[in-house]
Design an enzyme around this catalytic site. Structure first.
Site, PDB file in Angstrom:
ATOM      1  N   GLY A  56       0.826  -1.201   0.000  1.00 27.21           N
ATOM      2  CA  GLY A  56       0.000   0.000   0.000  1.00 27.21           C
ATOM      3  C   GLY A  56       0.857   1.247   0.000  1.00 27.21           C
ATOM      4  O   GLY A  56       2.054   1.196   0.324  1.00 27.21           O
ATOM      5  N   CYS A  83       5.466  -6.049   1.712  1.00 28.05           N
ATOM      6  CA  CYS A  83       5.848  -4.635   1.672  1.00 28.05           C
ATOM      7  C   CYS A  83       5.191  -3.866   2.830  1.00 28.05           C
ATOM      8  O   CYS A  83       5.579  -4.029   3.969  1.00 28.05           O
ATOM      9  CB  CYS A  83       5.512  -4.027   0.313  1.00 28.05           C
ATOM     10  SG  CYS A  83       6.340  -2.447   0.001  1.00 28.05           S
ATOM     11  N   TYR A  84       4.160  -3.064   2.560  1.00 27.88           N
ATOM     12  CA  TYR A  84       3.467  -2.366   3.636  1.00 27.88           C
ATOM     13  C   TYR A  84       2.928  -3.371   4.660  1.00 27.88           C
ATOM     14  O   TYR A  84       2.885  -3.092   5.863  1.00 27.88           O
ATOM     15  CB  TYR A  84       2.331  -1.529   3.047  1.00 27.88           C
ATOM     16  CG  TYR A  84       1.485  -0.801   4.069  1.00 27.88           C
ATOM     17  CD1 TYR A  84       1.956   0.349   4.699  1.00 27.88           C
ATOM     18  CD2 TYR A  84       0.216  -1.249   4.393  1.00 27.88           C
ATOM     19  CE1 TYR A  84       1.171   1.023   5.638  1.00 27.88           C
ATOM     20  CE2 TYR A  84      -0.575  -0.588   5.321  1.00 27.88           C
ATOM     21  CZ  TYR A  84      -0.094   0.554   5.940  1.00 27.88           C
ATOM     22  OH  TYR A  84      -0.869   1.216   6.868  1.00 27.88           O
ATOM     23  N   HIS A 170       8.057  -7.583  -3.474  1.00 22.99           N
ATOM     24  CA  HIS A 170       6.788  -8.040  -4.059  1.00 22.99           C
ATOM     25  C   HIS A 170       6.990  -9.368  -4.781  1.00 22.99           C
ATOM     26  O   HIS A 170       7.455  -9.396  -5.926  1.00 22.99           O
ATOM     27  CB  HIS A 170       6.246  -6.988  -5.021  1.00 22.99           C
ATOM     28  CG  HIS A 170       5.738  -5.760  -4.339  1.00 22.99           C
ATOM     29  ND1 HIS A 170       4.449  -5.654  -3.874  1.00 22.99           N
ATOM     30  CD2 HIS A 170       6.361  -4.600  -4.027  1.00 22.99           C
ATOM     31  CE1 HIS A 170       4.288  -4.468  -3.293  1.00 22.99           C
ATOM     32  NE2 HIS A 170       5.430  -3.806  -3.380  1.00 22.99           N
ATOM     33  N   GLU A 172       4.716 -11.211  -5.982  1.00 24.15           N
ATOM     34  CA  GLU A 172       3.638 -11.442  -6.953  1.00 24.15           C
ATOM     35  C   GLU A 172       3.942 -10.930  -8.354  1.00 24.15           C
ATOM     36  O   GLU A 172       3.257 -11.297  -9.321  1.00 24.15           O
ATOM     37  CB  GLU A 172       2.326 -10.821  -6.446  1.00 24.15           C
ATOM     38  CG  GLU A 172       2.278  -9.298  -6.437  1.00 24.15           C
ATOM     39  CD  GLU A 172       2.857  -8.659  -5.193  1.00 24.15           C
ATOM     40  OE1 GLU A 172       2.566  -7.488  -4.945  1.00 24.15           O
ATOM     41  OE2 GLU A 172       3.616  -9.343  -4.455  1.00 24.15           O
ATOM     42  N   SER A 224     -26.245  -9.832 -22.952  1.00 22.40           N
ATOM     43  CA  SER A 224     -25.773  -8.685 -23.729  1.00 22.40           C
ATOM     44  C   SER A 224     -25.091  -9.141 -25.017  1.00 22.40           C
ATOM     45  O   SER A 224     -25.064  -8.418 -26.002  1.00 22.40           O
ATOM     46  CB  SER A 224     -24.782  -7.855 -22.903  1.00 22.40           C
ATOM     47  OG  SER A 224     -23.568  -8.566 -22.729  1.00 22.40           O
ATOM     48  N   GLY A 225     -24.543 -10.351 -24.993  1.00 24.83           N
ATOM     49  CA  GLY A 225     -23.810 -10.853 -26.144  1.00 24.83           C
ATOM     50  C   GLY A 225     -22.312 -10.778 -25.966  1.00 24.83           C
ATOM     51  O   GLY A 225     -21.546 -11.261 -26.797  1.00 24.83           O
ATOM     52  N   GLY A 226     -21.866 -10.158 -24.856  1.00 23.64           N
ATOM     53  CA  GLY A 226     -20.444 -10.117 -24.559  1.00 23.64           C
ATOM     54  C   GLY A 226     -19.960 -11.461 -24.033  1.00 23.64           C
ATOM     55  O   GLY A 226     -20.745 -12.407 -23.876  1.00 23.64           O
ATOM     56  N   VAL A 227     -18.685 -11.541 -23.740  1.00 25.19           N
ATOM     57  CA  VAL A 227     -18.087 -12.800 -23.290  1.00 25.19           C
ATOM     58  C   VAL A 227     -18.757 -13.313 -22.016  1.00 25.19           C
ATOM     59  O   VAL A 227     -19.168 -14.475 -21.933  1.00 25.19           O
ATOM     60  CB  VAL A 227     -16.573 -12.626 -23.050  1.00 25.19           C
ATOM     61  CG1 VAL A 227     -15.977 -13.877 -22.416  1.00 25.19           C
ATOM     62  CG2 VAL A 227     -15.862 -12.308 -24.358  1.00 25.19           C
ATOM     63  N   ASP A 228     -18.906 -12.451 -21.023  1.00 25.17           N
ATOM     64  CA  ASP A 228     -19.389 -12.885 -19.705  1.00 25.17           C
ATOM     65  C   ASP A 228     -20.817 -13.419 -19.766  1.00 25.17           C
ATOM     66  O   ASP A 228     -21.105 -14.504 -19.264  1.00 25.17           O
ATOM     67  CB  ASP A 228     -19.318 -11.730 -18.708  1.00 25.17           C
ATOM     68  CG  ASP A 228     -17.981 -11.016 -18.757  1.00 25.17           C
ATOM     69  OD1 ASP A 228     -16.959 -11.706 -18.939  1.00 25.17           O
ATOM     70  OD2 ASP A 228     -17.949  -9.777 -18.669  1.00 25.17           O
ATOM     71  N   SER A 229     -21.719 -12.665 -20.384  1.00 21.68           N
ATOM     72  CA  SER A 229     -23.112 -13.104 -20.432  1.00 21.68           C
ATOM     73  C   SER A 229     -23.279 -14.306 -21.356  1.00 21.68           C
ATOM     74  O   SER A 229     -24.146 -15.152 -21.133  1.00 21.68           O
ATOM     75  CB  SER A 229     -24.029 -11.958 -20.872  1.00 21.68           C
ATOM     76  OG  SER A 229     -23.786 -11.582 -22.208  1.00 21.68           O
ATOM     77  N   SER A 230     -22.439 -14.409 -22.386  1.00 20.02           N
ATOM     78  CA  SER A 230     -22.526 -15.554 -23.301  1.00 20.02           C
ATOM     79  C   SER A 230     -22.105 -16.846 -22.609  1.00 20.02           C
ATOM     80  O   SER A 230     -22.761 -17.888 -22.731  1.00 20.02           O
ATOM     81  CB  SER A 230     -21.651 -15.311 -24.536  1.00 20.02           C
ATOM     82  OG  SER A 230     -22.101 -14.191 -25.272  1.00 20.02           O
ATOM     83  N   LYS A 370     -11.860 -11.999 -15.762  1.00 20.02           N
ATOM     84  CA  LYS A 370     -12.278 -12.193 -17.151  1.00 20.02           C
ATOM     85  C   LYS A 370     -11.615 -13.406 -17.804  1.00 20.02           C
ATOM     86  O   LYS A 370     -12.286 -14.206 -18.474  1.00 20.02           O
ATOM     87  CB  LYS A 370     -11.966 -10.925 -17.945  1.00 20.02           C
ATOM     88  CG  LYS A 370     -12.198 -11.032 -19.442  1.00 20.02           C
ATOM     89  CD  LYS A 370     -13.667 -10.976 -19.830  1.00 20.02           C
ATOM     90  CE  LYS A 370     -14.182  -9.563 -19.705  1.00 20.02           C
ATOM     91  NZ  LYS A 370     -15.563  -9.424 -20.230  1.00 20.02           N
TER      92      LYS A 370
END
Length: 514
Positions: A56, A83-84, A170, A172, A224-230, A370
């Site tokens: 942070g 770190c923090y 870090h 990560e 909607s037709g996007g990736v997520d809703s499809s 995503k």
């Protein structure tokens, strides 16, 4: 969804917080982000295998520095401070932290204590990524140093008895080459997690949860037709069959030919029927003269729900549930995991929902990023031409038309966006970027066309590279691609005489302009 094992990441505002959660998931253990001030009682109820304190921007000695409850160190749950997070451990348990005489940002070489379990399998000297201006001065009682660097005699600490560890660097980020091994040592070794969390295991668990929750009821799916809703629609169809009712609402804010493509794709390729509703006029009436981004999102969210409720009343039988393709980044940005800090923006399908919602929500992807949803889509057999599409915001072109929304502006933006995407596809650049689109600015400028003066709109082009949308960098597209898009937009669209390219990263900007 309840997970057999998990790691909690407490967020103190670090730029890499989401990356920490992703790295733990890559190890095969489910992880989720919580605000730094989560109560010890809530942590206990979640029964995590371990806790990671993120980095942070604050200093622990600042008056308003974010700090967790002191009691989290007494829960008996392994803790790793990054770190923090390391400095918090020292500060809260009796050590001391002060401004470093020499700040350290970038690569550094550290020497590791060979007996330290956190560094098991890591070389005696290893490269790490530092990003700090403070340093430990004295250790808390019961702790001992585990690694050092030329600039920081204490850059890793341990209390093996209480299983509390801290690193100044870090692990990560990719700039710490052996960072994954360090995280594996914590998650699988110190915390005792077994691993095995995958997209495939998620599908099975999600389907069981959906069946248990839905019973014999029908489910409206906001498609909607996007990736997520499809991906969501296909998951639901494989889970509850014809009790799924897919509803696509053309809100008048879609990309060029978007609604027609959505319906055709689902009915012809996936054999899933879709109810299509043209509600563009209603959305535009409600959005008239609205310029504030958050208000746009709230209006759009409310209008979607009103139309879904109307459709539910029209259908025969009981429809209790509404399914949405809400993602983890939507939740993070809408609810602000940083406790008292400001929300970045309200996603229309999270904070934009009305309080009197009559539906029960089904959001199986609420915990996913995503790329994880794309993996699930591939496992379910969704065609690649759907999975490879760039993300498109739920509020659509409303948040890419800066200022007030009119039919004229939407028409200009729709064409400009389509030209940009065409040029990206023609040049082979489309799949190399995470997201690309056009934005219509509420700015007119003087131009010259055919020896005549013009005073027309400005279009901004935006293309970014990213993994999960939580952070992003602007895409360094070939100049000839940008030139081709710019020339076509200004030549083919009457009303636009200037095109600019957005070279802002996230942070400090967001990917979308509103």
């Amino acid at each position: 969804m309840r997970h057999a094992e998990s790691i909690l990441v407490l967020d103190f505002g670090g730029q890499y917080t989401q990356l920490i959660a992703r790295r733990v998931r890559e190890i095969g253990v489910y992880s989720e982000i919580h605000p730094f001030n989560i109560s010890p009682e809530t942590i206990r109820s979640l029964s995590p295998r371990g806790i990671i304190l993120s980095g942070g921007p604050s200093s622990v000695y600042d008056a308003n520095a974010p700090k967790p409850a002191r009691a989290i160190y007494d829960l008996g749950i392994p803790i790793l401070g990054i770190c923090y997070g390391l400095q918090l451990i020292a500060d809260q348990l009796g050590g001391s932290v002060d401004a470093s005489a020499r700040r350290e940002f970038g690569k550094a070489e550290i020497r590791v204590d060979s007996k330290e379990v956190l560094f098991r399998g890591v070389g005696p000297e290893t490269t790490v990524w530092m990003s700090h201006g403070d340093a430990l001065k004295t250790l808390p009682e019961g702790f001992e140093p585990a690694a050092r660097s030329a600039n920081a005699p204490i850059c890793a600490i341990r209390n093996s008895r209480k299983k509390i560890f801290g690193v100044q660097f870090h692990p990560e980020v990719i700039h710490t080459p052996e960072g994954r091994k360090i995280l594996e040592n914590f998650v699988l070794g110190i915390c005792g997690a077994r691993g095995g969390w995958t997209a495939g295991s998620f599908i099975e668990g999600a389907q069981n949860d959906i069946r248990l929750k839905v019973g014999n009821s029908r489910v409206l799916c906001a498609l909607s037709g996007g990736v997520d809703s499809s991906v969501l629609a296909l998951l639901l169809h494989k889970t509850i069959g014809d009790r799924l009712v897919c509803v696509h609402i053309n809100n008048g804010l879609m990309r060029k030919n978007e609604s027609e493509l959505v319906v055709k794709t689902f009915e012809e390729h996936l054999k899933i029927p879709v109810t299509s509703i043209d509600a563009g006029a209603e959305f535009l009436v409600r959005l008239r003269n609205v310029t504030e981004p958050e208000e746009k999102r709230r209006i759009i969210g409310r209008t979607f729900i009103d139309i879904f409720e109307q459709e539910a009343k029209r259908l025969e039988g009981s429809v209790e549930f509404l399914a949405q393709g809400t993602l983890y980044p939507d939740v993070i940005e809408s609810t602000s995991t940083k406790g008292p800090s400001a929300t970045i923006k309200t996603h229309h399908n999270v904070g934009g929902l009305p309080k009197d919602l009559r539906f029960k929500l089904i959001e199986p992807f609420r915990e996913l990023f995503k790329d994880e949803v794309r993996t699930i889509g591939r496992l379910l057999g969704l065609p690649e031409f759907i999975l490879g599409r760039h993300p498109f915001p739920g509020p659509g072109l409303a948040v890419r038309t800066i200022g007030d929304i009119t039919t004229e502006k939407l028409a200009l933006l729709r064409e400009a966006d389509d030209i940009f995407i065409q040029e990206l596809r023609a040049s082979g650049q489309y799949d190399s970027v995470w997201q690309a689109f056009a934005v219509l600015l509420p700015v007119k400028s003087v131009g010259v066309m055919g020896d005549g003066r013009t005073y027309e709109y400005t279009v901004a082009l935006r293309a970014v590279s990213s993994v999960d949308g939580m952070t992003a960098d602007w895409a360094d597209l070939p100049h000839k691609v940008l030139a081709a898009a710019s020339n076509r937009i200004t030549n083919e669209l009457r009303g636009v005489n200037r095109v600019v390219y957005d070279i802002s990263s996230k942070p400090p900007a967001t990917i979308e302009w509103e």
